[in-house]
Design an enzyme around this catalytic site. Structure first.
Site, PDB file in Angstrom:
ATOM      1  N   CYS A 132     -18.284 -60.281 -23.289  1.00  0.00           N
ATOM      2  CA  CYS A 132     -17.510 -60.480 -22.190  1.00  0.00           C
ATOM      3  C   CYS A 132     -16.676 -61.734 -22.623  1.00  0.00           C
ATOM      4  O   CYS A 132     -16.868 -62.367 -23.743  1.00  0.00           O
ATOM      5  CB  CYS A 132     -18.502 -60.881 -20.731  1.00  0.00           C
ATOM      6  SG  CYS A 132     -19.777 -59.898 -20.591  1.00  0.00           S
ATOM      7  N   ARG A 178     -11.938 -58.331 -24.710  1.00  0.00           N
ATOM      8  CA  ARG A 178     -13.414 -58.486 -24.640  1.00  0.00           C
ATOM      9  C   ARG A 178     -14.329 -57.963 -23.792  1.00  0.00           C
ATOM     10  O   ARG A 178     -15.467 -57.762 -23.785  1.00  0.00           O
ATOM     11  CB  ARG A 178     -13.664 -60.120 -24.590  1.00  0.00           C
ATOM     12  CG  ARG A 178     -13.058 -60.607 -25.897  1.00  0.00           C
ATOM     13  CD  ARG A 178     -13.504 -62.494 -25.742  1.00  0.00           C
ATOM     14  NE  ARG A 178     -15.074 -62.355 -25.798  1.00  0.00           N
ATOM     15  CZ  ARG A 178     -16.019 -62.589 -26.690  1.00  0.00           C
ATOM     16  NH1 ARG A 178     -15.107 -62.450 -28.051  1.00  0.00           N
ATOM     17  NH2 ARG A 178     -16.977 -62.747 -26.666  1.00  0.00           N
ATOM     18  N   TRP A 197     -18.055 -57.058 -19.538  1.00  0.00           N
ATOM     19  CA  TRP A 197     -18.186 -55.745 -20.251  1.00  0.00           C
ATOM     20  C   TRP A 197     -19.900 -55.633 -20.114  1.00  0.00           C
ATOM     21  O   TRP A 197     -20.649 -56.223 -20.672  1.00  0.00           O
ATOM     22  CB  TRP A 197     -18.078 -56.019 -21.872  1.00  0.00           C
ATOM     23  CG  TRP A 197     -18.508 -54.880 -22.689  1.00  0.00           C
ATOM     24  CD1 TRP A 197     -19.771 -54.806 -23.224  1.00  0.00           C
ATOM     25  CD2 TRP A 197     -17.887 -53.555 -22.872  1.00  0.00           C
ATOM     26  NE1 TRP A 197     -20.025 -53.639 -23.973  1.00  0.00           N
ATOM     27  CE2 TRP A 197     -18.710 -52.795 -23.731  1.00  0.00           C
ATOM     28  CE3 TRP A 197     -16.636 -53.082 -22.467  1.00  0.00           C
ATOM     29  CZ2 TRP A 197     -18.487 -51.703 -24.107  1.00  0.00           C
ATOM     30  CZ3 TRP A 197     -16.323 -51.835 -22.821  1.00  0.00           C
ATOM     31  CH2 TRP A 197     -17.374 -51.043 -23.818  1.00  0.00           C
ATOM     32  N   ASN A 237     -22.005 -64.718 -21.204  1.00  0.00           N
ATOM     33  CA  ASN A 237     -21.728 -63.466 -22.260  1.00  0.00           C
ATOM     34  C   ASN A 237     -22.723 -63.487 -23.055  1.00  0.00           C
ATOM     35  O   ASN A 237     -23.443 -64.400 -23.671  1.00  0.00           O
ATOM     36  CB  ASN A 237     -20.524 -63.990 -23.149  1.00  0.00           C
ATOM     37  CG  ASN A 237     -20.239 -63.082 -24.312  1.00  0.00           C
ATOM     38  OD1 ASN A 237     -20.367 -62.018 -24.271  1.00  0.00           O
ATOM     39  ND2 ASN A 237     -19.670 -63.690 -25.247  1.00  0.00           N
ATOM     40  N   GLY A 238     -23.097 -62.297 -23.102  1.00  0.00           N
ATOM     41  CA  GLY A 238     -24.348 -61.980 -23.889  1.00  0.00           C
ATOM     42  C   GLY A 238     -25.575 -61.279 -23.158  1.00  0.00           C
ATOM     43  O   GLY A 238     -25.568 -60.903 -22.250  1.00  0.00           O
ATOM     44  N   GLU A 274     -18.179 -38.774 -42.280  1.00  0.00           N
ATOM     45  CA  GLU A 274     -17.650 -39.912 -41.453  1.00  0.00           C
ATOM     46  C   GLU A 274     -16.575 -40.586 -42.318  1.00  0.00           C
ATOM     47  O   GLU A 274     -15.468 -40.914 -41.574  1.00  0.00           O
ATOM     48  CB  GLU A 274     -18.855 -41.085 -40.989  1.00  0.00           C
ATOM     49  CG  GLU A 274     -18.332 -42.077 -40.161  1.00  0.00           C
ATOM     50  CD  GLU A 274     -17.493 -41.858 -38.913  1.00  0.00           C
ATOM     51  OE1 GLU A 274     -17.319 -40.804 -38.739  1.00  0.00           O
ATOM     52  OE2 GLU A 274     -16.919 -42.868 -38.505  1.00  0.00           O
ATOM     53  N   LYS A 294     -12.618 -40.848 -40.998  1.00  0.00           N
ATOM     54  CA  LYS A 294     -11.998 -42.293 -41.053  1.00  0.00           C
ATOM     55  C   LYS A 294     -10.574 -42.313 -41.805  1.00  0.00           C
ATOM     56  O   LYS A 294      -9.580 -42.586 -41.160  1.00  0.00           O
ATOM     57  CB  LYS A 294     -12.713 -43.400 -41.362  1.00  0.00           C
ATOM     58  CG  LYS A 294     -13.741 -44.099 -40.525  1.00  0.00           C
ATOM     59  CD  LYS A 294     -13.591 -44.624 -39.000  1.00  0.00           C
ATOM     60  CE  LYS A 294     -13.186 -43.461 -38.182  1.00  0.00           C
ATOM     61  NZ  LYS A 294     -14.397 -43.270 -37.285  1.00  0.00           N
ATOM     62  N   GLU A 336      -7.965 -39.802 -40.087  1.00  0.00           N
ATOM     63  CA  GLU A 336      -7.440 -40.413 -38.785  1.00  0.00           C
ATOM     64  C   GLU A 336      -6.294 -41.265 -38.849  1.00  0.00           C
ATOM     65  O   GLU A 336      -5.503 -41.510 -38.032  1.00  0.00           O
ATOM     66  CB  GLU A 336      -8.457 -41.122 -38.041  1.00  0.00           C
ATOM     67  CG  GLU A 336      -9.507 -40.260 -37.164  1.00  0.00           C
ATOM     68  CD  GLU A 336     -10.372 -41.389 -36.578  1.00  0.00           C
ATOM     69  OE1 GLU A 336     -10.228 -41.493 -35.355  1.00  0.00           O
ATOM     70  OE2 GLU A 336     -11.538 -41.706 -37.205  1.00  0.00           O
ATOM     71  N   HIS A 385     -18.937 -24.677 -55.127  1.00  0.00           N
ATOM     72  CA  HIS A 385     -18.617 -23.305 -54.558  1.00  0.00           C
ATOM     73  C   HIS A 385     -17.428 -23.202 -53.761  1.00  0.00           C
ATOM     74  O   HIS A 385     -17.353 -22.208 -52.997  1.00  0.00           O
ATOM     75  CB  HIS A 385     -20.050 -23.298 -53.524  1.00  0.00           C
ATOM     76  CG  HIS A 385     -21.187 -23.283 -54.245  1.00  0.00           C
ATOM     77  ND1 HIS A 385     -21.914 -22.385 -55.084  1.00  0.00           N
ATOM     78  CD2 HIS A 385     -22.036 -23.981 -54.290  1.00  0.00           C
ATOM     79  CE1 HIS A 385     -22.812 -22.595 -55.506  1.00  0.00           C
ATOM     80  NE2 HIS A 385     -23.131 -23.616 -55.149  1.00  0.00           N
ATOM     81  N   LYS A 422      -8.218 -42.880 -27.593  1.00  0.00           N
ATOM     82  CA  LYS A 422      -9.637 -43.604 -27.569  1.00  0.00           C
ATOM     83  C   LYS A 422     -10.555 -42.817 -26.900  1.00  0.00           C
ATOM     84  O   LYS A 422     -11.608 -42.695 -27.505  1.00  0.00           O
ATOM     85  CB  LYS A 422      -9.290 -44.889 -27.076  1.00  0.00           C
ATOM     86  CG  LYS A 422     -10.697 -45.805 -27.423  1.00  0.00           C
ATOM     87  CD  LYS A 422     -10.966 -45.938 -28.762  1.00  0.00           C
ATOM     88  CE  LYS A 422     -12.366 -46.518 -28.993  1.00  0.00           C
ATOM     89  NZ  LYS A 422     -12.841 -46.448 -30.417  1.00  0.00           N
TER      90      LYS A 422
END
Ligand code: F6R
Length: 607
Positions: free
Chosen positions: A2, A27, A73, A99-100, A480, A484, A487, A503, A602
């Site tokens: 946050c 944040r 958040w 925050n946390g 992955e 990345k 993209e 193959h 996103k």
């Protein structure tokens, strides 16, 4: 994650708080609020972005020279008006922004409820305010110090009292907090951009610091209660740089956040050396014994976290496991029943295909567990049980830190179930737990050598296509890594099982091909090495990602990047980092718009 901002001085505080919150919106942005101490101690807060707060403030007359603001958040409790910060104490004499995460908030809340206190929100923050009020006898600093001794977890808080118009008190433990110094005024903030318009002189607080701030003074006590002086630093960054923590792009910042993300994802999930997932406590051993199959369903990067889940679930739970792309799963007629456990993985919790797959699974009777980042999102609300990954907001379109947290939380959940089922020996659990604790440091060790990757990337300008190869969990990583790269750098990339290359795809390998060979999975190390030799025989260029100590690979690969040794099953959490960095630096060397790659969004809320 946050954002906190605070001010004490002679100016009107509200515009300073709003300006600071806007700069901290990256944040967290599901709700926002301010508390201002003027004639009275007044809180105004609302669900939504800072814009919504500004609308709400049009009906208020908030005046004063001391105040704190917060953009949230959500971690505990849905994003709504009640759970938004700041939070009052019961009598409304104290106000807290936070925050946390307070790990022991449930215990503390139970204790306070027993004593007859009534809570208003679902947050862990409110407990802090109530606790401080319990200890308050006219000295805010002393009350905060006493409450601090009872709080476990990682947090930054700012506290104001109606009776003390000349100060606020802040605490920093594991979550960031800085103090900004002015003339006859002082500031606090979670991050530098919030106050950069007003001052460039800052104090970066240390873990455990408790600070009393008046308009003319900043007094700091360390974790042992000693009065200390922290150095004053001059900030050179501009506001835009500062938002990204001085990094050129959010993606790079988010990759560098990963050691912290790894710590946060396991917080409260390993207790007394044993795996515990409080969110899944009510899932009984009888239920687990009755499961006949497991599905992982997700899209994109989250799907790749599911591929890791498949390997781990088969190994630790000894059940048939399928991993499915949600857009396919939703239009099949999968064999699902009440004895199916369905994991749904999603950073945003809003991906349309993932949601549809979840609904299908539920309709067919499966039990559903969500591995989700955004609190209160649709997936989080609709699954039977949700385990949040606590990665914090991810701004860059390409997912990096969320993947790390997803893989880690999937592993934690599966190991917890294995323990419950008696499938995890005490020695194995002990070894895994100690390795989990070592992961943040190992992740940091990789990041400390990011320049090696940057240098290699600068030599790849002529590369036309890339193959990522690996076996077992390294194969999951290869998928992955390839995603990345394509993209953000627009270089064609494919993730392939190392043994499958000959193959077909081997026909494509030329001196213009880059092969990124991931060879960290010890049981199959030699086999992957043979596959690397096959590539080299066709003049492909090879970058190997290998475990430290495996020097044989250097004789074959063109360049080797070593990752620290860890338990094979946990390797994806850290071994993905060089793959993320290589994608980043290749895109950067091509001068591309890394945080907003072409054609991508996103959160994919369309089919
Ligand atoms: C890749 C990426 C996407 C997402 C996918 C699923 O970097 O970001 O592939 O992983 O769109 O999104 P969530 O996890 O929000 O369901």
């Amino acid at each position: 994650m946050c954002g906190i901002v605070g001010y004490i001085g002679d100016k009107e505080v509200l515009p300073i708080l709003i300006d600071g919150l806007k700069r901290l919106e990256y944040r967290g942005y599901d709700s926002a609020g301010v508390a201002i101490l003027g004639e009275d101690l007044k809180v105004v807060k609302t669900q939504g972005r800072i814009k919504a707060l500004e609308e709400r403030l049009k009906d208020e007359d908030l005046k004063g020279n001391l105040g704190v603001g917060h953009t949230r958040w959500a971690t505990h409790g849905a994003p709504n008006n009640v759970n938004a910060h700041p939070h009052y104490s019961e009598s409304k004499n104290i106000v807290v922004v936070h925050n946390g995460i307070i790990e022991n908030y449930l215990e503390l809340k139970k204790m306070l409820v027993k004593e007859g206190h009534d809570f208003r929100s679902e947050t862990d923050t409110e407990v802090i305010a109530y606790l401080i009020e319990e200890f308050y006898e006219g000295d805010l600093l002393e009350a905060v110090k006493k409450a601090y001794e009872m709080l476990e977890g990682s947090y930054a808080i700012a506290v104001m009292s109606k009776d003390q118009k000349d100060c606020f008190v802040v605490v920093r433990k594991d979550s960031p907090l800085i103090v900004g110094l002015g003339k006859g005024e002082n500031f606090i903030a979670s991050d530098i951009p919030a106050i950069l318009t007003y001052t460039r002189e800052i104090i970066i607080l240390e873990n455990g610091d408790i600070v009393k701030i008046t308009k003319d003074d900043v007094s700091v006590w360390d974790a042992n209660g000693n009065s200390v002086k922290r150095p004053v630093q001059q900030v050179q960054w501009n506001v835009e740089d500062a938002k990204k923590g001085g990094f050129k792009h959010f993606m790079l910042k988010e990759i560098f956040d990963e050691p912290t993300v790894i710590k946060e994802a396991m917080r409260g999930r390993i207790k007394n050396g044993s795996f515990e997932i409080p969110e899944l406590e009510q899932i009984s051993v009888d239920y687990l014994k009755n499961i006949r199959q497991i599905f992982f369903v997700a899209c994109g990067t989250a799907y790749h976290a599911g591929v890791v889940g498949k390997y781990l679930a088969e190994k630790y739970l000894k059940l048939p496991v399928q991993v499915e792309v949600a857009s396919e799963f939703r239009y099949r007629d999968p064999m699902i029943d009440g004895r199916t456990l369905l994991f749904v993985i999603s950073q945003s919790g809003e991906t349309t295909d993932t949601l549809a797959a979840l609904r299908l699974g539920k309709k067919k009777g499966a039990k559903t567990i969500g591995i989700v980042n955004v609190v209160g999102s649709s997936v989080a609300r609709e699954v039977d049980n949700v385990v949040y990954v606590h990665a914090g907001p991810e701004i860059a379109v390409a997912s990096t830190k969320a993947y790390v947290a997803q893989v880690e939380v999937v592993a934690l959940v599966l190991l917890y179930f294995a323990k419950k089922l008696g499938l995890l020996s005490v020695e194995n659990e002990k070894a895994l737990v100690s390795e989990f604790f070592a992961l943040p440091e190992k992740a940091q060790a990789i990041l400390d050598r990011s320049n090696e990757i940057a240098e290699f990337a600068s030599t790849t300008k002529t590369i036309e296509e890339t193959f990522y190869i690996g076996r077992n969990l390294d194969y999951a990583l290869s998928l992955e890594g390839a995603l990345k790269l394509k993209e953000i750098s627009y270089v064609h990339a494919e993730g392939y099982p190392a043994g499958e290359l000959k193959h077909g795809p081997l026909a494509l390998v030329t001196p213009q091909s880059l092969i990124i060979a991931i060879d960290t999975y010890a049981p199959l190390r030699k086999k992957t090495l043979s596959n690397i030799k096959e590539v080299k025989a066709r003049q492909g260029r090879v970058l190997a990602i290998a475990t430290k100590g495996y020097s044989e690979i250097e004789e074959v690969a063109d360049k080797t990047f070593y990752v620290p040794q860890t338990i094979d099953d946990l390797s994806p959490v850290i071994s993905v980092i060089p793959l993320q960095l290589i994608a980043y630096y290749i895109a950067e060397s091509r001068g591309l718009d890394i945080d907003k790659p072409r054609n991508l969004a996103k959160s994919v809320t369309v089919e």
